[in-house]
Structures are given as structure tokens and as C-alpha cells.
Design an enzyme around this catalytic site. Structure first.
Site, PDB file in Angstrom:
ATOM      1  N   ASP A 487     -33.846  40.347   7.469  1.00  0.00           N
ATOM      2  CA  ASP A 487     -32.448  40.259   7.049  1.00  0.00           C
ATOM      3  C   ASP A 487     -32.309  39.823   5.596  1.00  0.00           C
ATOM      4  O   ASP A 487     -31.241  39.946   5.006  1.00  0.00           O
ATOM      5  CB  ASP A 487     -31.725  39.187   7.891  1.00  0.00           C
TER       6      ASP A 487
HETATM    7  C1  GLC Z   1     -30.276  34.055   7.247  1.00  0.00           C
HETATM    8  C2  GLC Z   1     -31.650  33.721   7.763  1.00  0.00           C
HETATM    9  C3  GLC Z   1     -32.237  34.828   8.551  1.00  0.00           C
HETATM   10  C4  GLC Z   1     -31.249  35.321   9.564  1.00  0.00           C
HETATM   11  C5  GLC Z   1     -29.910  35.640   8.927  1.00  0.00           C
HETATM   12  C6  GLC Z   1     -28.954  36.026  10.033  1.00  0.00           C
HETATM   13  O1  GLC Z   1     -30.347  35.064   6.334  1.00  0.00           O
HETATM   14  O2  GLC Z   1     -32.549  33.427   6.716  1.00  0.00           O
HETATM   15  O3  GLC Z   1     -33.400  34.343   9.191  1.00  0.00           O
HETATM   16  O4  GLC Z   1     -31.759  36.472  10.134  1.00  0.00           O
HETATM   17  O5  GLC Z   1     -29.431  34.533   8.260  1.00  0.00           O
HETATM   18  O6  GLC Z   1     -27.666  36.260   9.593  1.00  0.00           O
HETATM   19  C1  GLC Z   2     -33.563  36.114  12.250  1.00  0.00           C
HETATM   20  C2  GLC Z   2     -32.689  37.195  12.827  1.00  0.00           C
HETATM   21  C3  GLC Z   2     -33.481  38.462  13.067  1.00  0.00           C
HETATM   22  C4  GLC Z   2     -34.241  38.856  11.832  1.00  0.00           C
HETATM   23  C5  GLC Z   2     -35.099  37.705  11.330  1.00  0.00           C
HETATM   24  C6  GLC Z   2     -35.774  38.003  10.025  1.00  0.00           C
HETATM   25  O1  GLC Z   2     -34.455  35.669  13.214  1.00  0.00           O
HETATM   26  O2  GLC Z   2     -32.086  36.786  14.027  1.00  0.00           O
HETATM   27  O3  GLC Z   2     -32.618  39.514  13.442  1.00  0.00           O
HETATM   28  O4  GLC Z   2     -35.028  39.961  12.134  1.00  0.00           O
HETATM   29  O5  GLC Z   2     -34.290  36.571  11.136  1.00  0.00           O
HETATM   30  O6  GLC Z   2     -34.897  38.018   8.954  1.00  0.00           O
END
Ligand code: GLC
Ligand code: GLC
Length: 815
Positions: A487
Site C-alpha cells: 500500500d
Molecule cells: C498505512 C500502512 C500500511 C497499510 C495502510 C492501510 O499505509 O503503512 O501498512 O496497509 O496504511 O491503509
Molecule cells: C497492510 C494492509 C495490506 C497491505 C500491507 C502492505 O497490512 O492491510 O492490505 O498489503 O499493509 O502494505
């Protein structure tokens, strides 16, 4: 250093001192009524939706930690001394403190000045209530006169509003008290048909429902005025902050035990039967009363607890293993499976790190979670798949999140995470392999929840694949959109405004930035869909999916290979990310994992080379970090990933979700020692001895362990709600132990440490029970030479489905 120990026999973790580095929590509830509970009785409860139907209040990020909970106080009438048998909130000195977190229940016990108290907290299966069963024992040699006070603080339903809208909320709170039951009925007079109740099995010496009266205006939960003085105020809340507190007087002879049962619950009345009498404003209690009375009875509470134990025995009984390694046994048999069920129930909503008011259910997350629980609750997995698919967009794209209560896509976050659709194929494939239920593919499912837009689920999968193919970039790799699995790799965002969301801001035209990761994921999904097409007899289609997969495979080898590892992406300018050419972020874990899992490079040595690079560049004692070198400053063209200080989260943290991909990849190429070694590095049970460093619960996976660039290298965060649960379960059970559901049966293809000589497993699959024993000579990792099913030699290493209800003996020899 440890703060407790495992009791595998009882499937419990036993915490033996209350001051754990962080609150170590557990979950109550299995269907609709849920709660979180810490080892000192902190936490809260809700009905279905942690944000919109919050029953009790909790104070996140408070000092001290973990305030708001299911509290009890004991007070010695003679000395005036009072304490909390769960340590918080008074934090008085306790002897023999113990918290047993089990499957869907927690029991906290302690002794103080010769008075023992043990409270068992649980939610009966199929009921919207929780039971606190308290036993107080006088271990003194003289009679003890005591007061027992309970305390919960009610939340005014919408947890977000409850924390912000004080100008209204301080005037709306309402309660009723009748006998030993406190009813919280804020807004019941208007549009709500539900209320909460807090009942006690004993006659009361008093009660309180106004928090500030119970506590005293400037007291904390550690010194409630009612407890200090030893007598409730019988306060009735009008506005401000309703709470529930019972006061029970106890006189215990030496050695005597008294049991007191509390029931905290949620109830919905029919709209036309809300009040009794009908023209009054008094809650109609006729329907709820029998339920309350039932569970206040000791024998009923005990029966409900036994049913809960059976419920978990049944779920966990679907896969039980006995290997030479206790950490593997414990995680696969108990805690990892349990954590998978918790992610099924909670998604990412309520934990010590997820406030219950935040994220909806992720499209990607939910599909991956499915991989870990589908074998335990296939019917509910089916329903989940149909819910998720119904939010898919006609383009084949997906809302990144949807709301569990409405089951609709979430407009705030929107779509454009270009990996999302492919996960639906993997989720459905897992369901089909487990159950053999092809009928799900013919279910009519909407797009974007629009009535009239229905098509068979199968077409949703076709559109998923097409979505990627219609969005290829300059190298013919899939366009990344806002982000892929990571993300925080936001290649089209270029955010310079503080506070702006990296995920929802897409400032640039997204026509160039490409993802090697989605390339690998596509290859994996195309093969899955090809197999599904074959099952339906569409051989032509299957061939065309395989051709698409092969084409992408070739592109990944050509433009996604860096010489020693798979590249990560191409950015907005078409420049490579995750290459030796880069100064920072040269190698990322995700493409090494997913490309090899998809089979790319397995035949030409690339897989081995890539995994060697992972070992030399990314692996460290606490797990495998996400990338190296960490980003030391903010890169506007990379996005959120570089917003984190080095070593945390996606910026070179040990993002535990990704580690099992490497375990699986190592298993695929047959390196059993490496796969198992990585498995152990992040295995919470194997890390129990370093609990003071790890800090999170030793019985569940965290999302992240700080990487080697972080000052707190080895410290875990974000325990419980993470795709880590499902993927580690898959890696351990399906790849290391190698027991995999396939369309035509159970594949047995372990990849084990050289040292192991055997293991046993029991697997219930499509109704039959398989008793599997695997033996191998020392020194071998992989390669099944013979499978004998009920005395008959099987074809290869596939055990074809046996009649439901039968017991099947499977003897596997490796060599
Ligand atoms: C933040 C976190 C990431 C997560 C995202 C969800 O970016 O670092 O881990 O997946 O929020 O919205
Ligand atoms: C968080 C989110 C997941 C994403 C991950 C890496 O765990 O829930 O959807 O893949 O972060 O950013």
C-alpha cells in the site's frame, strides 16, 4: 525473558505477571457479539460493528496503557483495603496472578491478603452476551467480610461520535435499573431498538450508573469513590457518561467460595414492542429477561462454556499435526489457526492497534485471510466470497475496502489498487479446492452492489484477469495504479501536502508506473483460473489463460529480472525500482516471493539466485526485511514507503506477511532447512524467550517486527489483525508440511528440515478423516517416493477424496 508459558494441553497461554510489555490481548465471541480483552481485563465489546455498535468504552493510546475494561474491585469491609483482582485498574500488589487466554475465553485469577478471585470471561456460542463468572474464595482462617464492585463504562453506540461529539452526547445518556440489572438505553427513546444490559446474579447492596458519581469527579478508575467508601451511591445517569456498577456484599467463612455471575449483553426489541407498557418510555424487558435469567445461573454458564470449548475443538480438529518441533505443533494446531479465525471475524477492525473506527474490510486482505480459515468454516467462507465479489466494479477492478455492516464498497478509499482483483481468483480457488463446491461459480453476483448487474461469479473471475491485461504499461508489465500489495509504494502519487493520504491521492496520470509484483501475481492467478476453466470443461479458455500467463512470465523474466533478483517496479518516469542500479531500495522481498510462488524462474535457476539474494541481503535474525537498503529520506516519487523511518513498517521493517512467501518459495525449490529456518525466525512461540524485546504477545503473529535499520530491531508491533496469520498458516501446513487441498484430492508434498525423520497429521477433508504419517530418512528435504492409502499404493502423491465419514490411513514415504 518470559512473562508466562504455553499450556498446550488446554490450548491456553498462561501469563504469570500482569505487567506485560504491552497489553496482551485475546478475543471473545464467534458470530456477532465480540470483544477484546487484555491480560488485565482491559478492552471492550461490540455487536457486529466495532464502530457503529460499540457497547463499552475503551481509551486508546491512554496513560497508563489499556484503560476501560471489564473491571471488578474487592474491598475488605474491616480494613477498607481494596484492590482489582485483575490488577488493573488499581494495580495493587497481587500474589499468584495468572491470566489464561484460551480459545474464545480468558480467565484471570489472583490472591490478595488471603482472598482469591478467579473470573472467567467468555461469550456463549450463538448468544449476544458475555458472561463473567467470578469465584471468590476466603483463604484466611477467619471470616471475611467483603464488597465486590463491578464496573463497565458504556459507549454511546457510535464509537467515533462517542469520542468527539460531546456537546450532544453529554445530554443523551439514559439508563434503567431494575433489580440486579442495569439497562443502558441511550437513544432508545428515538430511533434505536437496541439496548445493552449488565446483570448480576446476586441481590445488590447498591449500584451506580453515573460514571462521575461512581468515580468522583477527579478520581480515576484506580480509586472509585464508591469503592473507597465501601458503598455505592445508587446514581441514575442522566446525560454525561453512563456506566454500570453493581455492589455485592459477601461474607465468607474460612475456606468458603462464593460464585457470582455477571452478564453483559446486547438486545434488539421488535420496533412495535419497544416499550412496556406500550405508551410508556420504559424498555420492554419481557423478551430479554429469560435470556438474562438463564445465563446468570451457574449451571447454564458452565454448559455454555463447555459448548464453547467443543466449538473450538471441532474447528481446530480439522487439522492437527504432530511434528518434532513444539513451536510448529503449537502454532499450527492452536494459535495460528485461532488467529486466522480472529482475522475472519475482525478483518482489520478491532485490536490494540486498530481502533475499531478505522478501516473497513479490505478486498485484498479479505481474500487472503480466506486462505487461512477456509478449511475451518467453508460455508462462511462461501458467504464472504460472495459478499466481496458483489462489491467488484464492472471493469473487474475493486473498491479497496468495503464496510461490513452495509457490505458496500467504500467511496472514501475508492479503487485503483491494481493487484486487488487477482486476489479474488486466489480466494475462490482456495474455496473450490477445499470444498469441491463448483456451484459457487454459477452464483449470480452483482457488480458494485447494483441490482440488475448480476453475472455468475465465474465471470467476475474472468473480469479480474482481464482487468490486468487491459492495463499494461510500456514494458507490457501490469500498471500499478495507486499501489499493489504494498500500500505504501505509491508511484503515481507525488504527495507534498502534509496529512494527505498516500493511498487516495493519485496526482499523476497512471500510464507508466508498472509492478513486477502484479506480474507475478497475474501468472499465479492465470494458472488458477485455467484450472477452474478446465474443471468446467472449457479447455479452450484454459489454454488462453495459460497463454496469457506464459506471456506475462516471459515479460517478467525479460523486464523484471535484475541479474541477481526480481525487480520491484518501474516508476512514473519509467525508471526501475528495486534494482542494483538504485541507490536505496535495491532489492524488495515481494517479487522474490510471489514470482517464485507463481513458478517464474524455477526451471532456469533464477528462483535459486533470487532466494540466495534474499538470504544475503534481506534476511536477518528476526526475520526477512521488506527491502534494502532502507530509504533514508523521503522520495516523492515512491510515496509512503519512504515516509517511515528506516526499519519500520514497509520501509525495511520485517513485514511478517511477506516472509511466508519466501518460505513457500524455498519449499518449492526444495530447500527445507531454509524454509523452516525462516518459519522459526518470526514464529511467535519460538520468540517467547525474547518477550522483553519482542514485546507483543508470544502466541500470535504481529504485522511487523522492526528491521535491522531500526533502533528497536526485533520489536514487534500490530499484533493479531494481519494477513500474516493466513500466509504463515499456508506456508507451514501446505508447503513445509505439504498437505494441500487440490481439486482432485489432498496433495502430500512436504519440504522438511533435513534433521526431521517423521511427522503425523490428522486432516478432515470433504468429510473424511485422513490419518497421515510421513516418514523420511535423515538428510532428505523433499520428494515423496510412495503414498499408501488404506494399504493400497496411490498414484503419485495425490490422495483422491474418500467417502465422507470414512477414516483413511495414509502412509507417506519420502526419500
Ligand atoms: C498505512 C500502512 C500500511 C497499510 C495502510 C492501510 O499505509 O503503512 O501498512 O496497509 O496504511 O491503509
Ligand atoms: C497492510 C494492509 C495490506 C497491505 C500491507 C502492505 O497490512 O492491510 O492490505 O498489503 O499493509 O502494505
Amino acid at each position: 525473558m518470559r512473562y508466562g508459558h504455553f499450556d498446550d494441553e488446554r490450548r491456553e497461554y498462561v501469563i504469570t505477571r500482569p505487567d506485560t510489555p504491552l497489553p496482551w490481548i485475546n478475543y471473545l465471541g464467534s458470530e456477532a457479539y465480540f470483544g477484546i480483552i487484555s491480560n488485565t481485563a482491559g478492552g471492550y465489546s461490540f455487536y457486529r460493528d466495532a464502530r457503529l455498535r460499540r457497547l463499552t468504552r475503551y481509551r486508546y493510546n491512554n496513560v497508563p496503557f489499556d484503560l476501560g475494561g471489564r473491571y471488578l474491585y474487592l474491598r475488605d469491609t474491616v480494613s477498607g483495603d481494596f484492590w482489582s483482582p485483575s490488577w488493573q485498574p488499581t494495580r495493587s500488589e497481587l500474589e499468584d496472578y495468572e491470566c489464561r487466554h484460551g480459545m474464545g475465553y480468558s480467565a484471570i485469577s489472583s490472591r490478595h491478603e488471603g482472598i482469591e478471585a478467579e473470573t472467567l470471561y467468555f461469550v456463549p456460542v450463538d448468544e449476544n452476551l458475555e458472561i463473567w463468572r467470578t469465584r471468590v474464595t476466603n483463604k484466611r482462617d477467619v471470616e471475611a467480610k467483603l464488597s465486590l464492585f463491578s464496573a463497565v463504562e458504556f459507549c454511546l453506540w457510535d464509537a467515533q461520535d462517542d469520542q468527539t461529539n460531546f456537546q450532544r452526547n453529554f445530554s443523551t445518556g439514559q439508563v434503567e435499573v431494575e433489580g440486579s440489572v442495569i439497562y443502558h438505553k441511550t437513544e432508545y427513546r428515538e430511533r434505536r431498538d437496541h439496548f445493552a444490559y449488565f446483570a448480576c446474579s446476586e441481590p445488590l447492596a447498591g449500584f451506580d450508573t453515573q460514571r462521575d458519581t461512581f468515580l468522583g469527579a477527579y478520581n480515576g478508575w484506580d480509586t472509585p469513590a464508591a469503592v473507597e467508601r465501601g458503598q455505592s451511591f445508587d446514581s441514575v445517569a442522566n446525560g454525561w457518561a453512563p456506566c454500570g456498577s453493581h455492589h455485592v456484599e459477601l461474607t465468607l467463612a474460612p475456606g468458603e467460595t462464593k460464585e457470582i455471575v455477571f452478564v453483559l449483553g446486547y438486545w434488539e426489541n421488535p420496533v412495535d414492542a419497544k416499550f412496556d407498557p406500550p405508551d410508556s418510555q420504559t424498555i420492554n424487558k419481557k423478551l430479554v429477561k429469560p435470556v438474562i435469567e438463564r445465563y446468570l445461573r451457574s449451571d447454564e454458564a458452565e454448559g455454555a462454556f463447555q459448548r464453547l470449548r467443543d466449538y473450538w475443538s471441532e474447528l481446530l480438529g480439522i487439522l492437527q499435526v504432530s511434528t518434532p518441533d513444539e513451536h510448529t505443533n503449537r502454532m499450527v494446531n492452536i494459535w495460528n489457526a485461532y488467529q486466522c479465525m480472529v482475522t475472519f471475524n475482525m478483518s482489520r477492525s478491532a485490536s490494540f492497534y486498530e481502533s475499531g473506527i478505522g478501516r473497513g474490510m479490505g478486498f485484498r486482505d479479505s481474500n487472503q485471510d480466506l486462505l487461512g480459515f477456509v478449511h475451518m468454516v467453508p460455508e462462511r467462507a462461501r458467504e464472504r466470497i460472495l459478499d466481496i465479489a458483489a462489491t467488484q466494479l464492472p471493469s473487474g477492478g475493486a473498491y479497496h475496502q468495503y464496510q461490513p455492516l452495509t457490505k458496500r464498497g467504500n467511496d472514501d478509499v475508492g479503487s485503483g489498487f491494481n493487484d486487488d482483483p487477482a486476489w479474488l481468483i486466489l480466494g475462490v480457488a482456495a474455496y473450490l479446492k477445499e470444498t469441491g463446491d463448483l456451484s459457487i461459480l454459477d452464483e449470480q453476483v452483482t457488480y458494485d452492489n447494483e441490482p440488475g448487474s448480476e453475472s455468475p461469479l465465474y465471470e467476475h473471475l474472468q473480469r479480474s484477469l482481464r482487468y490486468t491485461l487491459q492495463r499494461l504499461g510500456p514494458h507490457e508489465l501490469p500498471l500499478i495504479g495507486r499501489a499493489d500489495w504494498n500500500d505504501c509504494l505509491n508511484l503515481n502519487c507525488f504527495s507534498t501536502t502534509p496529512g494527505e493520504s498516500f493511498q487516495t491521492t493519485e496526482n499523476k496520470e497512471g500510464g507508466v508506473a508498472e509492478s513486477v509484483f502484479i506480474g507475478g501475481l497475474f501468472v499465479l492467478a492465470a494458472e488458477e483460473l485455467a484450472q477452474i476453466a478446465e474443471l468446467r470443461g472449457h479447455t479452450d479458455e484454459a489454454e488462453s489463460y495459460r497463454a496469457d500467463g506464459a506471456q506475462m512470465d516471459a515479460v517478467v523474466r525479460k523486464h523484471g529480472w535484475d541479474g541477481e533478483w526480481f525487480r520491484r517496479a518501474y516508476d512514473y518516469f519509467g525508471d526501475v525500482v528495486g534494482s542494483a542500479e538504485n541507490e536505496e531500495g535495491q532489492i524488495f522481498i515481494e517479487p522474490q516471493g510471489i514470482c517464485i510462488v507463481a513458478g517464474i524462474g524455477v526451471d532456469d535457476g533464477k528462483a535459486e539466485t533470487a532466494l540466495d539474494s534474499v538470504a544475503s541481503r534481506l534476511a536477518c535474525e528476526h526475520g526477512i526485511v521488506l527491502q534494502q537498503p532502507a530509504f533514508t529520506h523521503y522520495y516523492v516519487n515512491l510515496g509512503e514507503i519512504s515516509s517511515y523511518p528506516p526499519g519500520y513498517k514497509e520501509n525495511a521493517g520485517i513485514f511478517c506477511h511477506t516472509n511466508p512467501w519466501i518460505m513457500i518459495a524455498e519449499s518449492i525449490i526444495g530447500r527445507g532447512d531454509a524454509a523452516f529456518d525462516y518459519y522459526q525466525r518470526i514464529n511467535p512461540s519460538a520468540r517467547e524467550d525474547i518477550s522483553e524485546l519482542h514485546r507483543c504477545e508470544p502466541y500470535v503473529y504481529p504485522q511487523m517486527i522492526a528491521g535491522k535499520d531500526a533502533p528497536s530491531f526485533g520489536e514487534a508491533k500490530n499484533s493479531w489483525l494481519s494477513g500474516t496469520a493466513a500466509w504463515n498458516f499456508v506456508a507451514a501446513s501446505q508447503w513445509i508440511l505439504g498437505i494441500r487441498a487440490e481439486y482432485n484430492g489432498l496433495r502430500i508434498d512436504p519440504c522438511l528440515p533435513k534433521e526431521w525423520e517423521r511427522f503425523e497429521a490428522t486432516r478432515i477433508f470433504r468429510g473424511a478423516t485422513y490419518r497421515i504419517s510421513v516418514s523420511k530418512p535423515k538428510g532428505v528435504c523433499k520428494g515423496v517416493t510412495q503414498v499408501v492409502v488404506n494399504g493400497k499404493k496411490a498414484e503419485g502423491n495425490l490422495v483422491t477424496p474418500q467417502p465422507a465419514g470414512s477414516e483413511v490411513v495414509v502412509e507417506v514415504t519420502m526419500g
